[in-house]
Design a protein around this motif. Structure first.
Motif, PDB file in Angstrom:
ATOM      1  N   LEU A   4     -62.259  92.213 -21.087  1.00 30.03           N
ATOM      2  CA  LEU A   4     -61.583  91.016 -20.588  1.00 30.03           C
ATOM      3  C   LEU A   4     -60.119  91.341 -20.387  1.00 30.03           C
ATOM      4  O   LEU A   4     -59.459  91.887 -21.279  1.00 30.03           O
ATOM      5  N   PHE A   5     -59.615  90.994 -19.199  1.00 30.83           N
ATOM      6  CA  PHE A   5     -58.195  91.108 -18.909  1.00 30.83           C
ATOM      7  C   PHE A   5     -57.652  89.713 -18.656  1.00 30.83           C
ATOM      8  O   PHE A   5     -58.172  88.987 -17.802  1.00 30.83           O
ATOM      9  N   LEU A   6     -56.599  89.322 -19.376  1.00 31.34           N
ATOM     10  CA  LEU A   6     -55.953  88.026 -19.184  1.00 31.34           C
ATOM     11  C   LEU A   6     -54.607  88.225 -18.518  1.00 31.34           C
ATOM     12  O   LEU A   6     -53.818  89.092 -18.915  1.00 31.34           O
ATOM     13  N   VAL A  20     -55.506  80.481 -29.545  1.00 36.23           N
ATOM     14  CA  VAL A  20     -56.572  79.571 -29.975  1.00 36.23           C
ATOM     15  C   VAL A  20     -57.926  80.001 -29.408  1.00 36.23           C
ATOM     16  O   VAL A  20     -58.946  79.966 -30.109  1.00 36.23           O
ATOM     17  N   SER A  21     -57.945  80.445 -28.158  1.00 36.37           N
ATOM     18  CA  SER A  21     -59.214  80.684 -27.469  1.00 36.37           C
ATOM     19  C   SER A  21     -59.769  82.094 -27.635  1.00 36.37           C
ATOM     20  O   SER A  21     -60.988  82.290 -27.584  1.00 36.37           O
ATOM     21  N   LEU A  22     -58.893  83.075 -27.805  1.00 33.40           N
ATOM     22  CA  LEU A  22     -59.352  84.461 -27.748  1.00 33.40           C
ATOM     23  C   LEU A  22     -60.343  84.847 -28.843  1.00 33.40           C
ATOM     24  O   LEU A  22     -61.322  85.551 -28.555  1.00 33.40           O
ATOM     25  N   PRO A  23     -60.170  84.415 -30.101  1.00 32.45           N
ATOM     26  CA  PRO A  23     -61.172  84.792 -31.109  1.00 32.45           C
ATOM     27  C   PRO A  23     -62.583  84.345 -30.729  1.00 32.45           C
ATOM     28  O   PRO A  23     -63.549  85.109 -30.878  1.00 32.45           O
ATOM     29  N   GLY A  24     -62.702  83.117 -30.214  1.00 33.00           N
ATOM     30  CA  GLY A  24     -64.016  82.634 -29.796  1.00 33.00           C
ATOM     31  C   GLY A  24     -64.544  83.376 -28.585  1.00 33.00           C
ATOM     32  O   GLY A  24     -65.750  83.656 -28.480  1.00 33.00           O
ATOM     33  N   LEU A  25     -63.672  83.708 -27.638  1.00 30.20           N
ATOM     34  CA  LEU A  25     -64.102  84.458 -26.460  1.00 30.20           C
ATOM     35  C   LEU A  25     -64.598  85.837 -26.843  1.00 30.20           C
ATOM     36  O   LEU A  25     -65.578  86.331 -26.253  1.00 30.20           O
ATOM     37  N   ARG A  26     -63.957  86.476 -27.795  1.00 29.41           N
ATOM     38  CA  ARG A  26     -64.429  87.797 -28.225  1.00 29.41           C
ATOM     39  C   ARG A  26     -65.863  87.709 -28.738  1.00 29.41           C
ATOM     40  O   ARG A  26     -66.679  88.606 -28.471  1.00 29.41           O
ATOM     41  N   ARG A  27     -66.172  86.633 -29.450  1.00 24.52           N
ATOM     42  CA  ARG A  27     -67.524  86.491 -29.998  1.00 24.52           C
ATOM     43  C   ARG A  27     -68.524  86.110 -28.904  1.00 24.52           C
ATOM     44  O   ARG A  27     -69.566  86.752 -28.753  1.00 24.52           O
ATOM     45  N   THR A  28     -68.229  85.060 -28.158  1.00 26.99           N
ATOM     46  CA  THR A  28     -69.226  84.530 -27.224  1.00 26.99           C
ATOM     47  C   THR A  28     -69.466  85.458 -26.036  1.00 26.99           C
ATOM     48  O   THR A  28     -70.591  85.545 -25.527  1.00 26.99           O
ATOM     49  N   GLY A 240     -58.122  84.970 -16.053  1.00 23.32           N
ATOM     50  CA  GLY A 240     -58.323  86.402 -16.206  1.00 23.32           C
ATOM     51  C   GLY A 240     -59.583  86.857 -15.512  1.00 23.32           C
ATOM     52  O   GLY A 240     -60.169  86.137 -14.687  1.00 23.32           O
ATOM     53  N   ILE A 241     -60.015  88.046 -15.838  1.00 26.76           N
ATOM     54  CA  ILE A 241     -61.178  88.656 -15.203  1.00 26.76           C
ATOM     55  C   ILE A 241     -61.946  89.454 -16.255  1.00 26.76           C
ATOM     56  O   ILE A 241     -61.348  90.087 -17.132  1.00 26.76           O
ATOM     57  N   MET A 242     -63.275  89.396 -16.172  1.00 25.41           N
ATOM     58  CA  MET A 242     -64.131  90.140 -17.087  1.00 25.41           C
ATOM     59  C   MET A 242     -64.958  91.139 -16.298  1.00 25.41           C
ATOM     60  O   MET A 242     -65.435  90.849 -15.193  1.00 25.41           O
ATOM     61  N   VAL A 243     -65.124  92.307 -16.880  1.00 27.74           N
ATOM     62  CA  VAL A 243     -65.879  93.389 -16.257  1.00 27.74           C
ATOM     63  C   VAL A 243     -66.853  93.962 -17.268  1.00 27.74           C
ATOM     64  O   VAL A 243     -66.505  94.128 -18.445  1.00 27.74           O
ATOM     65  N   GLU A 244     -68.050  94.266 -16.812  1.00 22.55           N
ATOM     66  CA  GLU A 244     -68.996  95.039 -17.601  1.00 22.55           C
ATOM     67  C   GLU A 244     -69.166  96.387 -16.924  1.00 22.55           C
ATOM     68  O   GLU A 244     -69.455  96.452 -15.722  1.00 22.55           O
ATOM     69  N   GLY A 261     -59.567  75.549 -19.455  1.00 23.37           N
ATOM     70  CA  GLY A 261     -58.510  74.672 -19.929  1.00 23.37           C
ATOM     71  C   GLY A 261     -57.549  74.275 -18.838  1.00 23.37           C
ATOM     72  O   GLY A 261     -57.535  74.824 -17.738  1.00 23.37           O
ATOM     73  N   GLY A 262     -56.723  73.261 -19.111  1.00 22.31           N
ATOM     74  CA  GLY A 262     -55.682  72.862 -18.196  1.00 22.31           C
ATOM     75  C   GLY A 262     -56.196  72.333 -16.875  1.00 22.31           C
ATOM     76  O   GLY A 262     -57.230  71.655 -16.809  1.00 22.31           O
ATOM     77  N   LEU A 263     -55.496  72.654 -15.776  1.00 23.49           N
ATOM     78  CA  LEU A 263     -55.752  72.058 -14.469  1.00 23.49           C
ATOM     79  C   LEU A 263     -56.731  72.829 -13.602  1.00 23.49           C
ATOM     80  O   LEU A 263     -57.267  72.270 -12.644  1.00 23.49           O
ATOM     81  N   LEU A 264     -56.964  74.089 -13.880  1.00 25.09           N
ATOM     82  CA  LEU A 264     -57.807  74.891 -12.998  1.00 25.09           C
ATOM     83  C   LEU A 264     -59.285  74.562 -13.187  1.00 25.09           C
ATOM     84  O   LEU A 264     -59.728  74.252 -14.299  1.00 25.09           O
ATOM     85  N   ALA A 265     -60.038  74.661 -12.095  1.00 20.92           N
ATOM     86  CA  ALA A 265     -61.487  74.474 -12.196  1.00 20.92           C
ATOM     87  C   ALA A 265     -62.056  75.557 -13.106  1.00 20.92           C
ATOM     88  O   ALA A 265     -61.808  76.745 -12.887  1.00 20.92           O
ATOM     89  N   PRO A 266     -62.811  75.168 -14.123  1.00 24.84           N
ATOM     90  CA  PRO A 266     -63.272  76.169 -15.104  1.00 24.84           C
ATOM     91  C   PRO A 266     -64.389  77.052 -14.550  1.00 24.84           C
ATOM     92  O   PRO A 266     -65.235  76.613 -13.776  1.00 24.84           O
ATOM     93  N   THR A 267     -64.365  78.295 -14.979  1.00 28.05           N
ATOM     94  CA  THR A 267     -65.469  79.211 -14.708  1.00 28.05           C
ATOM     95  C   THR A 267     -65.493  80.254 -15.806  1.00 28.05           C
ATOM     96  O   THR A 267     -64.456  80.779 -16.212  1.00 28.05           O
ATOM     97  N   THR A 268     -66.687  80.521 -16.304  1.00 27.98           N
ATOM     98  CA  THR A 268     -66.860  81.482 -17.388  1.00 27.98           C
ATOM     99  C   THR A 268     -67.883  82.518 -16.985  1.00 27.98           C
ATOM    100  O   THR A 268     -68.932  82.169 -16.442  1.00 27.98           O
ATOM    101  N   PRO A 269     -67.631  83.797 -17.213  1.00 27.92           N
ATOM    102  CA  PRO A 269     -68.631  84.825 -16.879  1.00 27.92           C
ATOM    103  C   PRO A 269     -69.957  84.527 -17.549  1.00 27.92           C
ATOM    104  O   PRO A 269     -70.007  84.113 -18.725  1.00 27.92           O
ATOM    105  N   ASP A 270     -71.055  84.714 -16.813  1.00 25.57           N
ATOM    106  CA  ASP A 270     -72.388  84.400 -17.353  1.00 25.57           C
ATOM    107  C   ASP A 270     -73.197  85.669 -17.621  1.00 25.57           C
ATOM    108  O   ASP A 270     -74.416  85.659 -17.517  1.00 25.57           O
ATOM    109  N   PHE A 271     -72.516  86.741 -17.938  1.00 23.82           N
ATOM    110  CA  PHE A 271     -73.248  87.968 -18.282  1.00 23.82           C
ATOM    111  C   PHE A 271     -72.782  88.494 -19.624  1.00 23.82           C
ATOM    112  O   PHE A 271     -71.807  88.028 -20.180  1.00 23.82           O
TER     113      PHE A 271
END
Length: 271
Positions: A4-6, A20-28, A240-244, A261-271
């Motif tokens: 993950l690159f932020l 606040v968010s990064l510990p959970g992102l590392r796990r999920t 940010g951007i996530m790469v496998e 979070g915030g104003l941007l339309a949310p999107t989360t990597p699904d892989f």
């Protein structure tokens, strides 16, 4: 490897959202490597050693910098002792710090992170293309390192695109920072390198690239220096951007943006 690159962390709002968010992102997201650009993390200008330690404690492995690298003078005496903070590699010889970092994961895999700064509409530094080539001459993707991440901190989209094409097949991810606006062009280039022109910022988007609107707008309207710009302090978005990657080749298998979070339309990597 799951990376993950932020993008640029701007001020208190941005860094608190990351912490606040990064510990959970590392796990999920089951992340192996997290790289963040922290050059605007300290009140919008530079990075303090204390804030860097907070980012590491939250789960960042490497913090990259850019044109505000030396805005916090206390970092100058600290950066040589902290290899996890890297500044653009194309600063002249003798500049404090390093332009790349080699990360060894707990399972022994290695990732190389490189930071360079563009020259179009930016400070007149050394050639970023040559700087990257010099570093990569000492490493081989898929052989000595399982991943290579390049943060090109640049104003011009053309310069970022050129860097992506030059490094296609030689890096896992080439991602731009500095403009604080996430682009919609994330993709895998023909040679297998993931690319995005700009990762965007982690900060309050009800702003002018992370800064309070009134003071920033006044500068455009009056064309005169005014009050010092201050980071906007509303609810922040992460961008940010996530790469496998494939450990055998080091090249990208999948790439997806992350916004939350915030104003941007949310999107989360699904892989």
């Amino acid at each position: 490897m799951r990376i993950l690159f932020l993008g640029d962390i701007v001020g208190r709002a941005g860094r608190e959202a990351v912490m606040v968010s990064l510990p959970g992102l590392r796990r999920t997201l089951r992340l192996d490597l997290v790289v963040v650009n922290g050059e605007n993390a300290s009140h919008g200008f530079g990075l303090s050693p204390a804030i860097a330690q907070d980012l590491f404690a939250a789960g960042a492995d490497i913090v990259t910098l850019g044109n505000h690298a030396w805005d916090r003078k206390d970092l100058i005496g600290h950066i040589d002792a902290e290899p996890r903070i890297i500044r653009p590699a194309n600063y002249p010889p003798g500049t404090p710090g390093q332009g790349s970092a080699l990360v060894t994961l707990v399972d022994g895999r290695k990732a190389l992170v490189i930071n360079v700064m563009g020259r179009q509409f930016m400070d007149a530094l050394d050639d970023p293309f040559r700087a990257v080539a010099d570093i990569l001459a000492r490493h081989r993707l898929g052989v000595t390192v399982q991943a290579v991440v390049v943060d090109i901190h640049a104003e011009a989209s053309s310069e970022k695109w050129a860097m992506g094409h030059v490094l296609d097949g030689r890096a896992s991810l080439v991602v731009g920072t500095h403009t604080h606006t996430p682009t919609a062009d994330h993709r895998i280039l023909p040679g297998g390198t993931a690319f995005q022109t700009d990762a965007g910022m982690c900060g309050d988007y009800d702003s002018v690239i992370g800064m309070g609107k009134d003071a920033a707008i006044a500068r455009f309207l009056r064309r005169m220096p005014g009050e010092r710009l201050q980071p906007a302090e509303g609810q922040a978005s992460l961008a940010g951007i996530m790469v496998e990657t494939d450990d055998a080749t080091g090249l990208a298998r999948r790439v997806a943006p992350l916004r939350m979070g915030g104003l941007l339309a949310p999107t989360t990597p699904d892989f």
